[in-house]
Design a protein around this motif. Structure first.
Motif, PDB file in Angstrom:
ATOM      1  N   THR A  97      10.580  -9.105 -15.475  1.00 44.73           N
ATOM      2  CA  THR A  97      10.264  -9.003 -14.028  1.00 44.73           C
ATOM      3  C   THR A  97      11.236  -8.178 -13.188  1.00 44.73           C
ATOM      4  O   THR A  97      10.665  -7.564 -12.355  1.00 44.73           O
ATOM      5  CB  THR A  97      10.171 -10.433 -13.542  1.00 44.73           C
ATOM      6  N   PHE A  98      12.517  -8.262 -13.585  1.00 47.81           N
ATOM      7  CA  PHE A  98      13.302  -7.469 -12.748  1.00 47.81           C
ATOM      8  C   PHE A  98      14.218  -6.431 -13.566  1.00 47.81           C
ATOM      9  O   PHE A  98      14.714  -5.522 -12.917  1.00 47.81           O
ATOM     10  CB  PHE A  98      14.260  -8.570 -11.848  1.00 47.81           C
ATOM     11  N   ARG A 136       7.874 -14.143 -10.125  1.00 44.63           N
ATOM     12  CA  ARG A 136       8.649 -13.511  -9.353  1.00 44.63           C
ATOM     13  C   ARG A 136       9.434 -14.399  -8.259  1.00 44.63           C
ATOM     14  O   ARG A 136      10.469 -14.355  -8.230  1.00 44.63           O
ATOM     15  CB  ARG A 136       8.013 -12.224  -8.684  1.00 44.63           C
ATOM     16  N   ALA A 182      16.079  -7.170  -5.120  1.00 47.33           N
ATOM     17  CA  ALA A 182      14.844  -7.949  -4.634  1.00 47.33           C
ATOM     18  C   ALA A 182      14.899  -8.894  -3.628  1.00 47.33           C
ATOM     19  O   ALA A 182      14.466  -9.044  -2.760  1.00 47.33           O
ATOM     20  CB  ALA A 182      14.001  -8.286  -5.684  1.00 47.33           C
ATOM     21  N   ALA A 210      19.088  -5.718 -10.160  1.00 47.72           N
ATOM     22  CA  ALA A 210      17.903  -5.554  -9.659  1.00 47.72           C
ATOM     23  C   ALA A 210      17.113  -6.799  -8.886  1.00 47.72           C
ATOM     24  O   ALA A 210      16.557  -6.654  -8.189  1.00 47.72           O
ATOM     25  CB  ALA A 210      16.913  -5.018 -10.476  1.00 47.72           C
ATOM     26  N   MET A 211      17.453  -7.809  -9.561  1.00 50.24           N
ATOM     27  CA  MET A 211      16.901  -9.015  -9.133  1.00 50.24           C
ATOM     28  C   MET A 211      17.822  -9.342  -7.852  1.00 50.24           C
ATOM     29  O   MET A 211      17.162  -9.880  -6.646  1.00 50.24           O
ATOM     30  CB  MET A 211      17.259 -10.391  -9.828  1.00 50.24           C
ATOM     31  N   LEU A 227      13.063 -15.711  -7.909  1.00 51.93           N
ATOM     32  CA  LEU A 227      13.890 -15.359  -6.552  1.00 51.93           C
ATOM     33  C   LEU A 227      14.284 -16.586  -5.845  1.00 51.93           C
ATOM     34  O   LEU A 227      15.513 -16.623  -5.274  1.00 51.93           O
ATOM     35  CB  LEU A 227      13.014 -14.407  -5.655  1.00 51.93           C
TER      36      LEU A 227
END
Length: 194
Positions: free
Chosen positions: A55-56, A17, A65, A61-62, A21
């Protein structure tokens, strides 16, 4: 030879993650939200596109985050500055106003505006983004000066609006926005209460 400790599944997930990111931030800041693809981010981080989706779930959604992480970092930095002065005091506001304007903040603002416009056409996405923005405003309200003429939530709203507006003005005309303008406006809000 020392044995290398194996990561737990949760630790591997957190590492993936974080690396995704970091890559998303680099790509989004360079090219913007729309011009960046999931493939770009996955390639940059050294993962597959499937890792991004598992993951997202989506690029949006990424972004959300990433927004959460950046806001949390900025709030922590703001609290650290105000902790060295009396929270809400003139000295606290001056300490915040004295912070240099970073190019990273301008890139983050542009990215946020691009996403905001995108989300405006998708009610569920706009609701998710609005929820995060309200959290930012509520956290900022906790740092409101007690002597201001505005209630903390209103002060936070005005402060965010001014900060965003000044940042946009600075992008258009870097020399046209005096560095002490925010501190001056905040001081006037405090003075009008006395």
């Amino acid at each position: 030879m020392a044995a290398t400790a194996r990561l737990t599944r949760a630790e591997r997930s957190a590492q993936t993650r974080g690396e995704l990111l970091d890559a998303a931030q680099r790509r989004f800041f360079e090219a913007g939200y729309h011009a960046t693809t999931i493939d770009d981010i996955a390639d940059d981080a050294g993962y597959t596109k499937g890792a991004v989706y598992s993951t997202f779930g989506s690029k949006a959604a990424m972004f959300l985050a990433l927004f959460d992480d950046i806001v949390d970092q900025r709030l922590a930095a703001t609290r650290a500055i105000t902790d060295h002065a009396d929270t809400g005091s003139d000295a606290s506001l001056q300490a915040l106003a004295d912070q240099p304007v970073e190019a990273r903040n301008a890139r983050f603002l542009l990215l946020s505006i691009e996403f905001w416009v995108h989300a405006a056409r998708e009610p569920a996405l706009l609701a998710a983004f609005s929820e995060r923005y309200r959290r930012l405003r509520t956290s900022l309200a906790e740092l409101a000066p007690p002597a201001t003429t505005l209630e903390p939530e209103r002060w936070a709203l005005v402060t965010l609006a001014l900060s965003n507006g000044f940042a946009l003005e600075r992008l258009i005309d870097p020399d046209g926005v005096p560095g002490d303008l925010m501190a001056d406006v905040q001081a006037r809000l405090l003075q009008s209460r006395r």
